[in-house]
Design a protein around this motif. Structure first.
Motif, short mmCIF file in Angstrom:
data_model
loop_
_atom_site.label_atom_id
_atom_site.label_comp_id
_atom_site.label_asym_id
_atom_site.label_seq_id
_atom_site.Cartn_x
_atom_site.Cartn_y
_atom_site.Cartn_z
N ARG A 83 0.40 -1.74 -0.39
CA ARG A 83 -0.31 0.00 0.28
C ARG A 83 0.64 1.14 -0.01
O ARG A 83 1.19 1.86 1.14
N VAL A 84 0.60 1.80 -1.23
CA VAL A 84 1.76 3.31 -1.02
C VAL A 84 0.67 4.41 -1.38
O VAL A 84 -0.45 4.83 -2.12
N GLY A 85 0.67 5.17 -0.16
CA GLY A 85 -0.14 6.87 -0.63
C GLY A 85 0.47 7.17 -1.18
O GLY A 85 1.85 7.78 -0.92
N PHE A 86 -0.12 8.85 -1.39
CA PHE A 86 0.31 10.48 -1.74
C PHE A 86 -0.44 10.86 -1.79
O PHE A 86 -1.61 10.97 -1.97
N MET A 87 -0.02 12.14 -1.99
CA MET A 87 -0.38 13.65 -1.65
C MET A 87 -0.15 13.99 -2.94
O MET A 87 0.36 14.16 -3.56
N ALA A 88 -1.99 14.64 -3.54
CA ALA A 88 -1.92 15.53 -4.58
C ALA A 88 -1.37 14.44 -5.94
O ALA A 88 -2.14 13.63 -5.81
N SER A 89 -0.29 14.92 -6.30
CA SER A 89 0.07 14.23 -7.79
C SER A 89 1.31 13.32 -6.94
O SER A 89 2.19 12.55 -8.10
N GLY A 90 2.27 12.87 -6.02
CA GLY A 90 2.84 12.09 -5.71
C GLY A 90 3.45 12.73 -6.52
O GLY A 90 4.59 14.19 -6.33
N ALA A 91 4.79 11.82 -7.41
CA ALA A 91 5.83 11.60 -7.07
C ALA A 91 5.71 12.56 -8.66
O ALA A 91 6.46 12.19 -9.31
N ASN A 92 5.24 12.53 -9.22
CA ASN A 92 4.22 12.72 -10.49
C ASN A 92 4.63 11.87 -11.31
O ASN A 92 3.81 10.85 -11.33
N GLU A 93 5.35 12.76 -13.02
CA GLU A 93 5.06 11.50 -13.99
C GLU A 93 6.81 10.54 -13.33
O GLU A 93 6.85 9.74 -14.24
N ALA A 94 7.57 10.21 -12.29
CA ALA A 94 8.49 9.29 -11.95
C ALA A 94 7.10 8.06 -11.57
O ALA A 94 8.49 6.70 -11.50
N THR A 95 6.23 8.22 -10.73
CA THR A 95 5.51 7.09 -10.16
C THR A 95 5.12 6.15 -10.87
O THR A 95 5.80 4.77 -10.37
N PRO A 96 4.81 6.11 -11.81
CA PRO A 96 4.80 5.26 -13.50
C PRO A 96 5.91 4.26 -12.91
O PRO A 96 6.58 2.71 -13.73
N GLN A 97 7.28 5.34 -13.04
CA GLN A 97 8.49 4.01 -13.73
C GLN A 97 8.91 3.85 -13.03
O GLN A 97 9.33 2.51 -12.80
N ILE A 98 8.28 4.11 -10.89
CA ILE A 98 8.45 3.17 -9.54
C ILE A 98 8.46 2.30 -9.44
O ILE A 98 8.79 1.32 -9.40
N ALA A 132 -0.19 10.65 4.49
CA ALA A 132 -0.72 10.55 3.05
C ALA A 132 -1.12 8.71 3.91
O ALA A 132 -1.58 8.16 2.81
N GLY A 133 -1.51 8.52 5.03
CA GLY A 133 -1.92 7.52 5.84
C GLY A 133 -0.76 6.72 6.37
O GLY A 133 -0.66 5.60 7.05
N LEU A 134 0.07 7.15 6.21
CA LEU A 134 1.96 6.86 6.60
C LEU A 134 1.89 6.84 8.10
O LEU A 134 1.69 5.85 9.03
N ALA A 135 1.28 8.32 8.75
CA ALA A 135 1.90 7.78 10.33
C ALA A 135 0.66 7.30 10.88
O ALA A 135 0.42 6.44 11.88
N GLU A 136 -0.83 7.07 10.32
CA GLU A 136 -1.90 6.34 11.21
C GLU A 136 -1.52 4.76 10.35
O GLU A 136 -2.04 3.81 10.78
N GLY A 137 -0.54 3.92 9.66
CA GLY A 137 -0.41 2.69 9.95
C GLY A 137 -1.44 2.58 8.19
O GLY A 137 -1.51 1.24 7.77
N ASP A 138 -1.87 3.12 7.49
CA ASP A 138 -2.93 2.99 6.79
C ASP A 138 -2.00 2.75 5.26
O ASP A 138 -2.54 2.01 4.09
N VAL A 139 -0.84 3.13 5.47
CA VAL A 139 -0.43 2.20 3.72
C VAL A 139 1.24 1.99 4.65
O VAL A 139 1.63 2.04 5.72
N ASP A 140 1.69 1.42 3.52
CA ASP A 140 2.79 1.10 3.81
C ASP A 140 4.72 1.63 4.10
O ASP A 140 5.47 1.65 4.74
N ALA A 141 3.98 2.88 2.70
CA ALA A 141 4.73 3.60 2.17
C ALA A 141 4.59 5.24 1.62
O ALA A 141 2.97 4.69 0.88
N ALA A 142 4.97 5.80 1.39
CA ALA A 142 4.23 6.73 0.66
C ALA A 142 5.25 7.97 0.30
O ALA A 142 6.56 8.14 0.12
#
Length: 299
Positions: free
Chosen positions: A96-111, A136-146
């Motif tokens: 589970r990966v959280g993100f804010m707004a556009s996250g890492a933008n164009e890099a996200t599909p590459q990752i 993006a949910g990381l502090a609450e444990g809702d995601v594994d990384a963000a």
């Protein structure tokens, strides 16, 4: 007797603030609702937890006993909840990966593509968070990384690996007098109303209002929003302007709004973040490695 952990969190906030108004603002709830929750907890326990006066809320002796025990109690529950959610994801081979707004933008599909190649039997599930939760949910444990933008509240409690930075621009309604300019100095925007994140986001809100770069010119708030669509509507409808990452011009293009270069503000930094408890987690660390190796946008 069963007590909702939400009641305990509300009690802890009032105990720490010593004031219902400040605690309500911190919790992002109304003061009458918070008062009702505290009274409900007192009824459940059968004790008075606070002495109420015009000066504020003072803990009674039973209240002090509860206040001393709550941090460890909630920490145990939060840790257990995170572990339970993580176990469920591991069983399903889902990261589970959280993100804010556009996250890492164009890099996200590459990752994601790199992670899928490294772990073909795993799937990444992305979850977009509201601006009221800059982790993006990381502090609450809702995601594994963000994939996050710095800074945000309590970021020192997480592991953070910076990936890249991009300039900030300004989003304006097309009717704005400066909308036809290609570049705008931030000093020209100091007296403009801004569309802001909720006050509870603290550093996140301050950063996107550029409060440290205003030379004692406090920001004017025209509207408060939690989601990108509401943010765009507030700008297009003329309630305010807003700073944004340069990539917002590509991710959030819409009629009624223009994005212009702005000088005099620092660049936005993007990072991958994870919990310290995941330092030895091979799945999370594989994702972090993919972020390091592929976390630069290719335009």
């Amino acid at each position: 007797m069963d007590v909702d952990t939400r009641l305990l969190r509300y009690f802890a906030a009032v105990a720490q603030e010593g004031n219902l108004t400040r605690a309500a603002e911190r919790l992002y709830v109304s003061q009458p609702a918070l008062t009702k929750q505290i009274k409900q907890l007192e009824r459940l326990l059968g004790v008075q937890l606070f002495e109420r006066s015009r000066a504020g809320m003072t803990l009674t002796e039973p209240g002090k006993t509860l206040a001393a025990a709550i941090p460890a109690l909630l920490a145990t529950w939060d840790r257990t909840a995170r572990q339970t959610k993580t176990t469920a994801g591991r069983a399903a081979h889902v990261l589970r990966v959280g993100f804010m707004a556009s996250g890492a933008n164009e890099a996200t599909p590459q990752i994601i593509a790199a992670f899928t190649k490294r772990r073909p039997d795993w799937r990444i599930e992305t979850r977009q968070a509201a601006w009221s939760d800059p982790t993006a949910g990381l502090a609450e444990g809702d995601v594994d990384a963000a994939l996050l933008r710095l800074p945000f509240p309590n970021h020192n409690e997480l592991r953070i690996e910076p990936l890249f930075s991009e300039p900030r621009c300004v989003a304006l309604p097309t009717s704005h007098p400066l909308a036809n300019r290609e570049e705008i100095a931030f000093t020209e925007l100091w007296d403009e109303p801004f569309v802001a994140a909720p006050e509870t986001t603290n550093q996140w809100r301050d950063y996107w209002l550029a409060t440290d770069e205003r030379a004692d010119h406090p920001p004017r708030i025209g509207a408060v929003t939690e989601h990108p669509d509401d943010w765009l509507n507030a700008i297009a409808n003329g309630y305010g302007i807003a700073l944004a990452p340069e990539s917002a011009a590509r991710f959030y293009a819409r009629p009624g709004i223009v994005y212009r270069r702005v000088t005099g503000v620092s660049a936005s930094k993007i990072a991958v973040a994870w919990l310290p408890t995941s330092d030895e987690d091979p799945i999370v660390q594989d994702f972090v490695t993919c972020c390091r190796e592929h976390g630069t946008p290719t335009l």
